[in-house]
Scaffold this motif. Structure first.
Motif, short mmCIF file in Angstrom:
data_model
loop_
_atom_site.label_atom_id
_atom_site.label_comp_id
_atom_site.label_asym_id
_atom_site.label_seq_id
_atom_site.Cartn_x
_atom_site.Cartn_y
_atom_site.Cartn_z
N THR A 194 0.83 -1.20 0.00
CA THR A 194 0.00 0.00 0.00
C THR A 194 0.87 1.26 0.00
O THR A 194 0.36 2.37 -0.13
CB THR A 194 -0.94 0.02 1.22
OG1 THR A 194 -0.18 -0.32 2.39
CG2 THR A 194 -2.07 -0.96 1.05
N TYR A 213 16.65 -6.77 12.82
CA TYR A 213 16.39 -6.55 11.39
C TYR A 213 17.49 -7.20 10.55
O TYR A 213 17.21 -7.88 9.55
CB TYR A 213 16.35 -5.04 11.17
CG TYR A 213 16.05 -4.53 9.78
CD1 TYR A 213 14.73 -4.45 9.31
CD2 TYR A 213 17.06 -4.08 8.93
CE1 TYR A 213 14.45 -3.94 8.05
CE2 TYR A 213 16.80 -3.58 7.67
CZ TYR A 213 15.49 -3.51 7.23
OH TYR A 213 15.22 -2.99 5.97
N THR A 261 11.07 6.42 1.49
CA THR A 261 9.75 5.85 1.82
C THR A 261 9.37 6.29 3.23
O THR A 261 10.21 6.74 4.01
CB THR A 261 9.78 4.31 1.80
OG1 THR A 261 10.66 3.87 2.84
CG2 THR A 261 10.23 3.76 0.47
N ARG A 305 -2.89 -3.64 4.87
CA ARG A 305 -3.93 -3.63 5.93
C ARG A 305 -4.73 -2.34 5.89
O ARG A 305 -5.71 -2.20 6.60
CB ARG A 305 -3.29 -3.86 7.30
CG ARG A 305 -2.20 -2.87 7.61
CD ARG A 305 -1.45 -3.18 8.88
NE ARG A 305 -0.36 -2.22 8.99
CZ ARG A 305 0.47 -2.11 9.99
NH1 ARG A 305 0.36 -2.95 11.00
NH2 ARG A 305 1.42 -1.21 9.99
N1 LIG Z 1 13.28 1.98 1.99
C1 LIG Z 1 14.52 1.52 2.00
O1 LIG Z 1 15.49 2.27 1.83
C2 LIG Z 1 14.78 0.06 2.22
C3 LIG Z 1 16.11 -0.36 2.20
C4 LIG Z 1 16.37 -1.71 2.37
C5 LIG Z 1 15.34 -2.60 2.50
N2 LIG Z 1 14.05 -2.17 2.52
C6 LIG Z 1 12.99 -3.17 2.68
O2 LIG Z 1 12.00 -2.97 1.69
C7 LIG Z 1 10.72 -3.36 2.20
C8 LIG Z 1 9.74 -2.21 2.03
O3 LIG Z 1 10.26 -1.09 2.71
P1 LIG Z 1 9.62 0.36 2.58
O4 LIG Z 1 10.68 1.31 2.95
O5 LIG Z 1 8.91 0.48 1.30
O6 LIG Z 1 8.54 0.29 3.79
P2 LIG Z 1 7.29 1.21 4.09
O7 LIG Z 1 7.43 2.55 3.48
O8 LIG Z 1 7.09 1.13 5.57
O9 LIG Z 1 6.10 0.45 3.37
C9 LIG Z 1 5.69 -0.80 3.87
C10 LIG Z 1 4.29 -1.08 3.41
O10 LIG Z 1 3.85 -2.28 4.08
C11 LIG Z 1 2.61 -2.04 4.73
N3 LIG Z 1 2.54 -2.83 5.94
C12 LIG Z 1 3.24 -2.64 7.09
N4 LIG Z 1 2.89 -3.55 8.00
C13 LIG Z 1 1.94 -4.33 7.43
C14 LIG Z 1 1.19 -5.43 7.90
N5 LIG Z 1 1.32 -5.89 9.13
N6 LIG Z 1 0.32 -6.01 7.05
C15 LIG Z 1 0.16 -5.54 5.79
N7 LIG Z 1 0.84 -4.49 5.30
C16 LIG Z 1 1.73 -3.88 6.12
C17 LIG Z 1 2.64 -0.54 5.05
O11 LIG Z 1 1.34 -0.03 5.20
P3 LIG Z 1 0.69 0.41 6.62
O12 LIG Z 1 1.77 0.41 7.66
O13 LIG Z 1 0.12 1.73 6.33
O14 LIG Z 1 -0.34 -0.64 6.88
C18 LIG Z 1 3.32 0.00 3.80
O15 LIG Z 1 2.39 0.15 2.75
C19 LIG Z 1 10.94 -3.77 3.66
O16 LIG Z 1 11.09 -5.17 3.73
C20 LIG Z 1 12.25 -3.09 4.01
O17 LIG Z 1 12.94 -3.76 5.03
C21 LIG Z 1 13.74 -0.85 2.40
#
Ligand SMILES: NC(=O)c1ccc[n+]([C@@H]2O[C@H](COP(=O)([O-])OP(=O)(O)OC[C@H]3O[C@@H](n4cnc5c(N)ncnc54)[C@H](OP(=O)(O)O)[C@@H]3O)[C@@H](O)[C@H]2O)c1
Length: 303
Positions: free
Chosen positions: A45, A190, A221, A68
Motif C-alpha cells: 500500500t 532486522y 519511503t 492492511r
Molecule cells: N526503503 C529503504 O530504503 C529500504 C532499504 C532496504 C530494504 N528495505 C525493505 O523494503 C521493504 C519495504 O520497505 P519500505 O521502505 O517500502 O517500507 P514502508 O514505506 O514502511 O512500506 C511498507 C508497506 O507495508 C505495509 N505494511 C506494514 N505492516 C503491514 C502489515 N502488518 N500487514 C500488511 N501491510 C503492512 C505498510 O502499510 P501500513 O503500515 O500503512 O499498513 C506499507 O504500505 C521492507 O522489507 C524493508 O525492510 C527498504
C-alpha cells in the motif's frame, strides 16, 4: 553515532540514487515483460512494494497487493487496476489464510514478492505474542510462502525476498531472530531477519521454486523516514525513488536469472552478502532457523 556515519558514508555512493545512475540503469529499460502473469506483492500500500506493484501492472501483469490499509488498497484498485487483498501480515494466521485464499481463488502465481518488513527501535509484540518485527519480517514470509508452495501455487513461479544491506550487520543467527525486551536491538534483529531471508531463498530454490533475495538500495519511503530519521536527514535529497527501489525486483522477474546460493541481488546483479568479516561465519546451520520458524507457525496455530 560514528559507526552509523561510517556505514552511511561507506555505502552512500552505491545505495543512493547516485549508484543507480552510475550503473547506467536508467538507460536500460526492463520492457513490457509481464503480460499474462499473476503477481502477489506484500506490504504494497506504500513504499517499494507499491512501486513494484504498479511497475508490474504497467507491464501487463495481473497484480494482487496485500496491505492492511483499506483506503490505500482501494486507491490502488481505482487508479491502477490492481487487485486488493486486506490482511494484517503481523499475524501468522493472516499469512496462512492469505495463502489458502490465493491458492484456492487465484491459482498459480508467476511471482511472489515478500516485500513487507519494518525496523523498530522499541520492543513490541505481535498479536500472536512474538517480537513484532520477527513476526512481520520473517515468520510471516515463511508461513505465506511455505503454504503457497505446499498448495502448488508457486509451481513454475518465482519468489523475491526483499532484504536490505542492513544484513551486513549480522551473521546467520538464531539468538538475534526473536529478541527479548531486556536487550532489544531492533537494528540487529532486522539484520538477522534479512540475513535469514537468504537461507530461505536457498531453501525454496532447492525445493524447485526459483528464489532470490534482493536489496533495493536506500529508497525515500515512509518506512525510512520513520525508522531511520538520520539517514533521511543526511541523505534524504539523494535517496532512490520508489521506481528505482523496485527496479531489481522487476528485472529479476523479467530475466529469471539462475539463482545463486548466498547471493544478495542488487542493481540487477548477484552481489556478495558480506561487507564485513564478522558476518561470514554462520552462528547456526540454516536448518535451525527453519526449525524455529516451523515451530513458531505451529505455536501460532497456523498449521
Ligand atoms: N526503503 C529503504 O530504503 C529500504 C532499504 C532496504 C530494504 N528495505 C525493505 O523494503 C521493504 C519495504 O520497505 P519500505 O521502505 O517500502 O517500507 P514502508 O514505506 O514502511 O512500506 C511498507 C508497506 O507495508 C505495509 N505494511 C506494514 N505492516 C503491514 C502489515 N502488518 N500487514 C500488511 N501491510 C503492512 C505498510 O502499510 P501500513 O503500515 O500503512 O499498513 C506499507 O504500505 C521492507 O522489507 C524493508 O525492510 C527498504
Amino acid at each position: 553515532m560514528n559507526k552509523l556515519l561510517n556505514f552511511y558514508g561507506r555505502f552512500a555512493p552505491s545505495f543512493t540514487a547516485a549508484g543507480f545512475i552510475a550503473r547506467g540503469l536508467p538507460l536500460r529499460p526492463i520492457g513490457r515483460a509481464f503480460s499474462g502473469q499473476t503477481w502477489l506483492v506484500t506490504g504494497a500500500t506504500g513504499g517499494i512494494g507499491k512501486s513494484i506493484a504498479i511497475g508490474a501492472a504497467k507491464r501487463g501483469a495481473t497484480v494482487y497487493v496485500v496491505g492492511r490499509n483499506g483506503e490505500a488498497l482501494a486507491a490502488l484498485a481505482r487508479d491502477h487496476g490492481i487487485k486488493p487483498l486486506q490482511f494484517d501480515l503481523d499475524k501468522v494466521g493472516d499469512n496462512v489464510r492469505l495463502a489458502e485464499e490465493v491458492a484456492a481463488g487465484v491459482g498459480k502465481l508467476d511471482v511472489l514478492v515478500n516485500n513487507v518488513g519494518r525496523l523498530e527501535h522499541v520492543y513490541k509484540t505481535s498479536p500472536d505474542g512474538f517480537e513484532s518485527t520477527y513476526a512481520l519480517n520473517l515468520l510471516g514470509h515463511y508461513a505465506l510462502t511455505e503454504r503457497l508452495i505446499a498448495r502448488g501455487a508457486l509451481k513454475d513461479g518465482l519468489v523475491i525476498n526483499m532484504a536490505s544491506g542492513g544484513l551486513y550487520n549480522s551473521a546467520l543467527s538464531l539468538r538475534r531472530l526473536e529478541q527479548t525486551p531486556e536487550r532489544y536491538s531492533g537494528v540487529m534483529a532486522y539484520a538477522a531477519h534479512k540475513r535469514a531471508q537468504i537461507a530461505l531463498s536457498d531453501k525454496w530454490t532447492a525445493q524447485g521454486v526459483r528464489s532470490y533475495t534482493m536489496h533495493p538500495g536506500w529508497v525515500a519511503t515512509d518506512g525510512v523516514r520513520t525508522a531511520l530519521p538520520d539517514l533521511n536527514k543526511h541523505l534524504g535529497w539523494i535517496l532512490r525513488s520508489g521506481a528505482q527501489g523496485a527496479d531489481t525486483a522487476l528485472w529479476l522477474a523479467a530475466r529469471r536469472p539462475a539463482p545463486q546460493a548466498g547471493a544478495l541481488w542488487f542493481d540487477r546483479a548477484p552481489r556478495s552478502a558480506h561487507a564485513y568479516p564478522h558476518s561470514q561465519t554462520p552462528e547456526v546451520e540454516p536448518a535451525a532457523i527453519f526449525a524455529k520458524l516451523e515451530a513458531d507457525v505451529a505455536k501460532a496455530g497456523g498449521v
